[in-house]
Design a protein around this motif. Structure first.
Motif, PDB file in Angstrom:
ATOM      1  N   THR A   1       0.811  -1.216   0.000  1.00 46.39           N
ATOM      2  CA  THR A   1       0.000   0.000   0.000  1.00 46.39           C
ATOM      3  C   THR A   1       0.843   1.264   0.000  1.00 46.39           C
ATOM      4  OG1 THR A   1      -0.157  -0.090   2.410  1.00 46.39           O
ATOM      5  CG2 THR A   1      -1.945  -1.109   1.147  1.00 46.39           C
ATOM      6  N   GLU A   2       2.111   1.160   0.384  1.00 46.40           N
ATOM      7  CA  GLU A   2       2.961   2.346   0.444  1.00 46.40           C
ATOM      8  C   GLU A   2       4.041   2.302  -0.639  1.00 46.40           C
ATOM      9  OE1 GLU A   2       4.699  -0.879   2.785  1.00 46.40           O
ATOM     10  OE2 GLU A   2       2.781   0.113   3.050  1.00 46.40           O
ATOM     11  N   ARG A   3       4.531   3.494  -0.995  1.00 47.63           N
ATOM     12  CA  ARG A   3       5.649   3.611  -1.946  1.00 47.63           C
ATOM     13  C   ARG A   3       6.899   3.038  -1.316  1.00 47.63           C
ATOM     14  NH1 ARG A   3       4.641   7.304  -6.107  1.00 47.63           N
ATOM     15  NH2 ARG A   3       6.852   7.381  -6.566  1.00 47.63           N
ATOM     16  N   GLY A   4       7.820   2.634  -2.141  1.00 43.27           N
ATOM     17  CA  GLY A   4       9.092   2.136  -1.626  1.00 43.27           C
ATOM     18  C   GLY A   4       9.956   1.608  -2.752  1.00 43.27           C
ATOM     19  N   ASP A   5      11.131   1.176  -2.388  1.00 42.98           N
ATOM     20  CA  ASP A   5      12.047   0.590  -3.364  1.00 42.98           C
ATOM     21  C   ASP A   5      11.591  -0.823  -3.713  1.00 42.98           C
ATOM     22  OD1 ASP A   5      13.473   2.918  -3.122  1.00 42.98           O
ATOM     23  OD2 ASP A   5      15.117   2.030  -1.993  1.00 42.98           O
ATOM     24  N   LEU A   6      11.728  -1.177  -4.979  1.00 39.10           N
ATOM     25  CA  LEU A   6      11.389  -2.516  -5.461  1.00 39.10           C
ATOM     26  C   LEU A   6      12.680  -3.200  -5.876  1.00 39.10           C
ATOM     27  CD1 LEU A   6       9.192  -4.560  -6.383  1.00 39.10           C
ATOM     28  CD2 LEU A   6       9.352  -3.499  -8.635  1.00 39.10           C
ATOM     29  N   TYR A   7      12.877  -4.415  -5.393  1.00 38.45           N
ATOM     30  CA  TYR A   7      14.074  -5.199  -5.707  1.00 38.45           C
ATOM     31  C   TYR A   7      13.676  -6.426  -6.510  1.00 38.45           C
ATOM     32  CZ  TYR A   7      16.696  -2.427  -2.350  1.00 38.45           C
ATOM     33  OH  TYR A   7      17.323  -1.391  -1.703  1.00 38.45           O
ATOM     34  N   LEU A   8      14.299  -6.607  -7.667  1.00 35.28           N
ATOM     35  CA  LEU A   8      14.178  -7.830  -8.444  1.00 35.28           C
ATOM     36  C   LEU A   8      15.413  -8.653  -8.110  1.00 35.28           C
ATOM     37  CD1 LEU A   8      12.369  -5.807 -10.063  1.00 35.28           C
ATOM     38  CD2 LEU A   8      12.915  -7.183 -12.055  1.00 35.28           C
ATOM     39  N   VAL A   9      15.213  -9.780  -7.455  1.00 34.41           N
ATOM     40  CA  VAL A   9      16.315 -10.618  -6.989  1.00 34.41           C
ATOM     41  C   VAL A   9      16.352 -11.879  -7.847  1.00 34.41           C
ATOM     42  CG1 VAL A   9      17.314 -11.812  -5.009  1.00 34.41           C
ATOM     43  CG2 VAL A   9      15.990  -9.707  -4.658  1.00 34.41           C
ATOM     44  N   PHE A  10      17.535 -12.165  -8.405  1.00 29.06           N
ATOM     45  CA  PHE A  10      17.710 -13.302  -9.302  1.00 29.06           C
ATOM     46  C   PHE A  10      18.339 -14.445  -8.519  1.00 29.06           C
ATOM     47  CE2 PHE A  10      18.099  -9.276 -11.493  1.00 29.06           C
ATOM     48  CZ  PHE A  10      17.087  -9.390 -12.427  1.00 29.06           C
ATOM     49  N   LYS A  11      17.662 -15.613  -8.487  1.00 30.78           N
ATOM     50  CA  LYS A  11      18.106 -16.715  -7.641  1.00 30.78           C
ATOM     51  C   LYS A  11      18.121 -18.046  -8.386  1.00 30.78           C
ATOM     52  CE  LYS A  11      16.526 -14.989  -3.193  1.00 30.78           C
ATOM     53  NZ  LYS A  11      15.754 -15.343  -1.994  1.00 30.78           N
ATOM     54  N   ASN A  12      19.075 -18.883  -7.976  1.00 27.90           N
ATOM     55  CA  ASN A  12      19.118 -20.285  -8.365  1.00 27.90           C
ATOM     56  C   ASN A  12      19.953 -20.977  -7.296  1.00 27.90           C
ATOM     57  OD1 ASN A  12      19.933 -22.833  -9.415  1.00 27.90           O
ATOM     58  ND2 ASN A  12      19.414 -22.132 -11.472  1.00 27.90           N
ATOM     59  N   ALA A  13      19.341 -21.829  -6.499  1.00 31.13           N
ATOM     60  CA  ALA A  13      20.016 -22.480  -5.376  1.00 31.13           C
ATOM     61  C   ALA A  13      21.167 -23.379  -5.817  1.00 31.13           C
ATOM     62  CB  ALA A  13      19.004 -23.291  -4.560  1.00 31.13           C
ATOM     63  N   GLU A  14      21.133 -23.849  -7.057  1.00 27.41           N
ATOM     64  CA  GLU A  14      22.156 -24.775  -7.531  1.00 27.41           C
ATOM     65  C   GLU A  14      23.276 -24.106  -8.319  1.00 27.41           C
ATOM     66  OE1 GLU A  14      20.018 -27.730  -9.699  1.00 27.41           O
ATOM     67  OE2 GLU A  14      18.760 -28.228  -7.989  1.00 27.41           O
ATOM     68  N   SER A  15      23.077 -22.850  -8.741  1.00 24.92           N
ATOM     69  CA  SER A  15      24.069 -22.165  -9.564  1.00 24.92           C
ATOM     70  C   SER A  15      24.131 -20.689  -9.188  1.00 24.92           C
ATOM     71  CB  SER A  15      23.708 -22.293 -11.043  1.00 24.92           C
ATOM     72  OG  SER A  15      24.649 -21.622 -11.839  1.00 24.92           O
ATOM     73  N   PRO A  16      25.313 -20.180  -8.870  1.00 24.63           N
ATOM     74  CA  PRO A  16      25.412 -18.785  -8.445  1.00 24.63           C
ATOM     75  C   PRO A  16      25.482 -17.770  -9.588  1.00 24.63           C
ATOM     76  CG  PRO A  16      27.549 -19.819  -8.288  1.00 24.63           C
ATOM     77  CD  PRO A  16      26.574 -20.890  -8.718  1.00 24.63           C
ATOM     78  N   GLY A  17      25.697 -18.198 -10.818  1.00 24.51           N
ATOM     79  CA  GLY A  17      25.851 -17.241 -11.910  1.00 24.51           C
ATOM     80  C   GLY A  17      25.406 -17.793 -13.239  1.00 24.51           C
ATOM     81  N   GLY A  18      25.393 -16.935 -14.252  1.00 22.30           N
ATOM     82  CA  GLY A  18      24.981 -17.351 -15.587  1.00 22.30           C
ATOM     83  C   GLY A  18      23.539 -17.782 -15.634  1.00 22.30           C
ATOM     84  N   LEU A  19      22.670 -17.066 -14.901  1.00 19.84           N
ATOM     85  CA  LEU A  19      21.292 -17.511 -14.754  1.00 19.84           C
ATOM     86  C   LEU A  19      20.411 -17.174 -15.956  1.00 19.84           C
ATOM     87  CD1 LEU A  19      20.624 -16.581 -11.021  1.00 19.84           C
ATOM     88  CD2 LEU A  19      21.625 -18.664 -11.989  1.00 19.84           C
TER      89      LEU A  19
END
Length: 93
Positions: free
Chosen positions: A66-84
């Motif tokens: 309901t309130e304004r704020g910062d929005l974070y898009l978080v990229f996740k993969n529990a098995e691989s830390p990069g190249g997602l």
């Protein structure tokens, strides 16, 4: 990794669409309010399609705060830390 969008209002937003692709590990994009580990507003799974430039669209539901704020898009993969994945754009409606 993550992306941050500052001081957004998501009132009257019910869903989002993201244009993505992955020739790597794929994963999940989570939307958080206020911080990387803030309240979860929604998420979408990005499947591997085997091509870093063959973008496709995925739609997902958002539980808008309901309130304004910062929005974070978080990229996740529990098995691989990069190249997602690659993200071309995101739209909120």
């Amino acid at each position: 990794g993550f992306l941050r969008y500052s001081d957004l209002s998501l009132q009257q937003v019910a869903h989002g669409t993201v244009r993505v692709c992955s020739a790597g590990a794929g994963g999940v994009i989570e939307l958080h309010h206020g911080a990387v580990d803030g309240p979860l507003l929604g998420s979408v799974t990005v499947e591997v399609n085997g091509d870093w430039s063959a973008f496709y669209e995925k739609q997902f539901d958002i539980q808008a705060p309901t309130e304004r704020g910062d929005l974070y898009l978080v990229f996740k993969n529990a098995e691989s830390p990069g190249g997602l994945m690659n993200i071309d754009w995101i739209e909120f409606r």
